[in-house]
Design an enzyme around this catalytic site. Sequence first.
Site, mmCIF file in Angstrom:
data_model
loop_
_atom_site.group_PDB
_atom_site.id
_atom_site.type_symbol
_atom_site.label_atom_id
_atom_site.label_comp_id
_atom_site.label_asym_id
_atom_site.label_seq_id
_atom_site.Cartn_x
_atom_site.Cartn_y
_atom_site.Cartn_z
ATOM 1 N N TYR A 37 0.830 -1.207 0.000
ATOM 2 C CA TYR A 37 0.000 0.000 0.000
ATOM 3 C C TYR A 37 0.863 1.257 0.000
ATOM 4 O O TYR A 37 2.078 1.187 0.150
ATOM 5 C CB TYR A 37 -0.956 0.001 1.198
ATOM 6 C CG TYR A 37 -0.318 0.305 2.547
ATOM 7 C CD1 TYR A 37 0.498 -0.619 3.192
ATOM 8 C CD2 TYR A 37 -0.524 1.530 3.171
ATOM 9 C CE1 TYR A 37 1.076 -0.329 4.428
ATOM 10 C CE2 TYR A 37 0.043 1.827 4.413
ATOM 11 C CZ TYR A 37 0.842 0.897 5.035
ATOM 12 O OH TYR A 37 1.416 1.184 6.244
ATOM 13 N N LYS A 151 6.456 -1.927 2.097
ATOM 14 C CA LYS A 151 5.240 -1.299 2.627
ATOM 15 C C LYS A 151 4.075 -2.271 2.437
ATOM 16 O O LYS A 151 3.198 -2.084 1.589
ATOM 17 C CB LYS A 151 4.981 0.061 1.961
ATOM 18 C CG LYS A 151 4.090 0.945 2.830
ATOM 19 C CD LYS A 151 4.183 2.390 2.458
ATOM 20 C CE LYS A 151 3.149 3.247 3.183
ATOM 21 N NZ LYS A 151 3.273 3.287 4.636
ATOM 22 N N GLU A 183 11.841 1.865 14.488
ATOM 23 C CA GLU A 183 10.884 2.904 14.113
ATOM 24 C C GLU A 183 9.647 2.757 14.982
ATOM 25 O O GLU A 183 9.590 1.868 15.842
ATOM 26 C CB GLU A 183 10.537 2.793 12.625
ATOM 27 C CG GLU A 183 9.884 1.459 12.268
ATOM 28 C CD GLU A 183 9.571 1.310 10.780
ATOM 29 O OE1 GLU A 183 9.521 2.317 10.065
ATOM 30 O OE2 GLU A 183 9.357 0.156 10.360
ATOM 31 N N LEU A 207 10.760 0.848 7.572
ATOM 32 C CA LEU A 207 10.225 1.335 6.308
ATOM 33 C C LEU A 207 10.887 2.684 6.014
ATOM 34 O O LEU A 207 10.896 3.560 6.883
ATOM 35 C CB LEU A 207 8.709 1.534 6.394
ATOM 36 C CG LEU A 207 8.152 2.069 5.081
ATOM 37 C CD1 LEU A 207 7.990 0.931 4.081
ATOM 38 C CD2 LEU A 207 6.858 2.807 5.274
HETATM 39 N N1 PDD Z 1 2.743 5.033 7.678
HETATM 40 N N2 PDD Z 1 7.361 3.538 9.145
HETATM 41 C C1 PDD Z 1 6.177 2.891 9.134
HETATM 42 C C2 PDD Z 1 6.103 1.525 9.728
HETATM 43 C C3 PDD Z 1 5.056 3.492 8.556
HETATM 44 O O1 PDD Z 1 3.883 2.828 8.522
HETATM 45 C C4 PDD Z 1 5.160 4.804 8.013
HETATM 46 C C5 PDD Z 1 4.004 5.511 7.374
HETATM 47 C C6 PDD Z 1 6.414 5.447 8.067
HETATM 48 C C7 PDD Z 1 6.624 6.832 7.488
HETATM 49 O O2 PDD Z 1 6.534 6.813 6.074
HETATM 50 P P1 PDD Z 1 6.067 8.098 5.251
HETATM 51 O O3 PDD Z 1 6.990 9.204 5.581
HETATM 52 O O4 PDD Z 1 6.174 7.667 3.841
HETATM 53 O O5 PDD Z 1 4.639 8.388 5.654
HETATM 54 C C8 PDD Z 1 7.490 4.772 8.632
HETATM 55 C C9 PDD Z 1 1.581 5.500 6.963
HETATM 56 C C10 PDD Z 1 1.333 6.964 7.127
HETATM 57 C C11 PDD Z 1 0.403 4.629 7.334
HETATM 58 O O6 PDD Z 1 0.597 3.433 7.408
HETATM 59 O O7 PDD Z 1 -0.709 5.159 7.492
#
Ligand code: PDD
Length: 285
Positions: A37, A151, A183, A207
């Site tokens: 996703y 992701k 994270e 991620l």
């Molecule tokens: N989540 N690490 C994890 C495990 C995440 O699920 C996310 C983002 C990030 C940050 O990634 P980005 O900068 O691309 O948003 C790091 C999204 C927002 C979600 O699952 O809703």
Amino acid sequence: MSTLAEPLVYLNGAMTPIADAKVSVLDRGFIFGDGIYEVIPIYQRRLFRAKHHMARLFRSLASISIPNPHSEAEWMALIDQVVAAHPADDQMVYLQVTRGVAKRAHAFPADSTPTVFIMTNPIPLPSMAVRAAGVACVSMEDKRWLRCEIKSISLLGNVLAAQNAVDNNAVESIQFRDGFLTEASSSNVWIVKDGVLLGPPKDNLILEGIRYGLIEELCAAHAIPMRVRRIGRDEVFAADEVLLTSATKEVLPVVSLDGKPIGNGTPGPIYAKLYEAYQAAKAAA
Ligand code: PDD
């Protein structure tokens, strides 16, 4: 039945009210969590960091061998269609691709058509009051799998970490694997020590957020010293500042961890600089 006010979503070639968007119980997303996703912020109806999100989407698909069903131009057109159908100017687009529908068997089916789903919602950004106060986090052991760089929609470990935060009146669970920072449940984590921003390596244990790259760019542009290296648990508790980044949090200051104050317990100067730089990057996009 659906109401006119319901926003439209995209599912497998058609725009439809969300209540009418249905997939088979044999969809491998439902059966195995076999899919990937993206979450893309939209400001003033424009995608923020679209190219970076597209590149990660393509990487995710390739990493689990789902054939990419669309060209980048097609993806952008589909997303634009969903964004245009929503009344809010600032949104977050969620898109998901699964391996599709097949008789239940673990290994990849010989021929299945990927399921493509796109929806959008108003982006739930933190209020200025939350930003001014900073947020509480809790720590926990990272018990997820070893392919966190994908992701993936298989998010049970992240779901449990997010619930752990809720259960402890915290905004996020900050996770550690073998004593080192990885994270949070749905955000990347940064620390500041003696004016230097430190981030964990971009490896299989986290991620790589689209904000990860953006933070690197903002640090370079604003002369904020930055280093990437493994960060020990004690360093996080002893940090001057701790920050979260994600599509929906943008950059957010952490002021306590497991009830202990971070730094002096208020949002710090590097946060303030990065927040301002982030808003400027949005405005310039
Ligand atoms: N989540 N690490 C994890 C495990 C995440 O699920 C996310 C983002 C990030 C940050 O990634 P980005 O900068 O691309 O948003 C790091 C999204 C927002 C979600 O699952 O809703």
